[in-house]
Design an enzyme around this catalytic site. Sequence first.
Site, PDB file in Angstrom:
ATOM      1  N   ASP A   1       0.821  -1.212   0.000  1.00  0.00           N
ATOM      2  CA  ASP A   1       0.000   0.000   0.000  1.00  0.00           C
ATOM      3  C   ASP A   1       0.855   1.262   0.000  1.00  0.00           C
ATOM      4  OD1 ASP A   1      -2.445  -1.160  -0.162  1.00  0.00           O
ATOM      5  OD2 ASP A   1      -3.080  -0.744   1.887  1.00  0.00           O
TER       6      ASP A   1
ATOM      7  N   ASP B   1       3.529  -9.114   9.597  1.00  0.00           N
ATOM      8  CA  ASP B   1       3.741  -7.690   9.364  1.00  0.00           C
ATOM      9  C   ASP B   1       5.133  -7.468   8.786  1.00  0.00           C
ATOM     10  OD1 ASP B   1       1.249  -7.012  10.184  1.00  0.00           O
ATOM     11  OD2 ASP B   1       1.831  -6.230  12.142  1.00  0.00           O
TER      12      ASP B   1
ATOM     13  N   ASP C   1       7.833  -6.091   9.624  1.00  0.00           N
ATOM     14  CA  ASP C   1       9.066  -6.213  10.413  1.00  0.00           C
ATOM     15  C   ASP C   1       9.230  -7.605  11.020  1.00  0.00           C
ATOM     16  OD1 ASP C   1       6.778  -5.405  11.955  1.00  0.00           O
ATOM     17  OD2 ASP C   1       8.097  -5.183  13.686  1.00  0.00           O
TER      18      ASP C   1
ATOM     19  N   ASP D   1      -7.636  -7.319  13.655  1.00  0.00           N
ATOM     20  CA  ASP D   1      -7.213  -8.667  14.037  1.00  0.00           C
ATOM     21  C   ASP D   1      -8.044  -9.199  15.209  1.00  0.00           C
ATOM     22  OD1 ASP D   1      -6.176  -6.791  15.786  1.00  0.00           O
ATOM     23  OD2 ASP D   1      -4.085  -7.220  15.315  1.00  0.00           O
TER      24      ASP D   1
END
Length: 533
Positions: A136, A195, A197, A289
Site C-alpha cells: 500500500d 507484518d 518487520d 485482528d
Amino acid sequence: MDKLSATVVLPERFQGARDDITGQVGVIWQQTKAPLIVPLLKVLTYLCLAMSLMLFIERVYMGIVIVLLKMFGRKPEKKYKWEPMKDDVELGNSVYPMVLVQIPMYNEKEVYQLSIGAACGLSWPSDRIIIQVLDDSTDPTIKDLVQLECQRWASKGINIKYEVRDNRNGYKAGALKEGMKHSYVKHCDYVAIFDADFQPEPDFLWRTIPFLAHNPEIALVQARWKFVNADECLMTRMQEMSLDYHFTVEQEVGSSTYAFFGFNGTAGVWRIAALNEAGGWKDRTTVEDMDLAVRASLKGWKFVYVGDLKVKNELPSTFKAYRYQQHRWSCGPANLFKKMAVEIFRTKKVNLWKKLYVIYSFFFVRKIVAHIVTFVFYCIVMPATVLVPEVEVPKWGAVYIPSIITLLNAVGTPRSIHLLMFWILFENVMSLHRTKATFIGLLEAGRVNEWVVTEKLGDALKSKLGPKAHKKPRIRIGERLHLLELGVGAYLFFVGCYDLAFGKNHYFIFLFLQSIAFFIAGIGYVGTFVPNS
C-alpha cells in the site's frame, strides 16, 4: 545603596490585590471542598478501589493458572493432535496443504527486504506455497524497491505475487481483504500473516500447520513475538516487560482454558474456511485482528497459542511511534467492546463461561479497567487525597494490591526485574494516553478510527548515526514537547511539595519520582532519537 523595598518593586495596591485574590481562592476552596469535592473524591476512590480489586483478582487467577500449567506441563501438542507432516509416495506434494503467506506493508523502506526474505525462506514444498506482498506504499521509490525485491525472489523460483491497489481504504484490513479476492487464493487452505518487520524462522509452517491439518475445530495458530531490539534503549526494555507478560501469561491462559485469545495481527496462521465463515476482514475498528478473532470464536472455532514458537520482530523505539501504537491498541479494543458486547452475550454457539470470559476478563478488565484505574487512581485520585485529607485511601489499596499486581506482571521478564521501578513510572505515564484512547473508543470520538502505521527503523538508526555520530542532531522543541505529560507532571509535583510541607500521607517520594517521569516524557526525552538526515 539602599535596598529597594517591596513597595517600590510592587506597589502597595497590587500587593493588596494579590493578597485579596489568594484569600478569595482560599475561601472558594473551603466553601466547595466539604459539599462538593470531598463527596466526589470519595466516590472516585471507592470506584478505583473496586477496579483495583477486579484487576487484582484477574492477575491472581491468571497467575494460578500459569503455575498449574507449568507444573503439569500442559502444552498444546498434548492437548491437541499434532503429528509432523509426512511425504506420500503416491500423492507426492499434493499431500501438503496449500499455504498463502501475506505480508501487508506501507512505505516499509527499512524492513521490506528482511520480511520478504524471511517469508521466501520458509521451508515448505515450493509448489504448495504462495508469497503475497500487499504493498500500500504511497512513495513511488519505495514501491519500485519492493517490486524489484519481489522480482528478484521470483527469478529464484519462488512463487511470489506483488499486489497493489488504487487506494488505502480500510488500511491493513482493507489490504488483507483485497488480497483474499485473487483467484489463486481459492486453491489455498491456510493463510499465514506477517507484518513488515516480522521474520519467521524457516520451520514456522512445519510447527504450526499440523495443528490445523489434524484438528478441524482449530481456526488459528498464534506464535509468540521475539524482540530483536529489546536492548536498544530503556523504553524498549519497558515494552518488552509489558508484552512478555501478555504472551507468557494472558495468551497462554486464554489458549489453555478457553481456546480463545485476541489474534495479534501477525505471526499467526488462519484456516481460510474459518476466516471466511467469520465474515472476513472488517475495517470498522483499528483492531481488525481482534475483531476477526472474536467473530470467529463466536462461530465456535478454537485458537491455539504456541509459546515455544517465536518470531523475530521490532519494537517501536521512538516515543512518537510508541504513542501512536498505544493509542491504536487502547482505542480499538474499547471501540470493539462497545460494538460487540451485546452480540457476544446473545450468541448461542459459545457456552456461558466463555462468554463471561470474553466480555468481563478479556475486554472489560484488561482493555478498559486496567488502563483507567492505572491513570485515574495513581495519578489523579491518590495525589488529590493529599490536598483533601478528609478522604483516605486504605493501605491495602494504596500499597499492597498495586505491589502484588506489579510483581505478577514482572514474572514474564525476570531479566528486567531490576528495572521494575522504572517500568512502574513509565507505565503510569503511558496510562495517560491509554485512558484517553479508551474513552475515545467507548465514546467513538474524533480519533477513534485514526490509523498511523508504526514506524520501523530496521538498520536505519545505525546507518544514520554511524558516520555522523559526532554531530549533534538539531532538535525542534515544538515537536518534542507534550503538553499533557507536562501538565500532569506539574500537578504531581505541586501535590508532592504540598505533601512534603503540610501533608501526612508521605506520598511525596512517589509523587516526585512520578512527576519527573512525566516531565521526561513531556520534553520528549524518551526512547531513541532519529535525526532527519
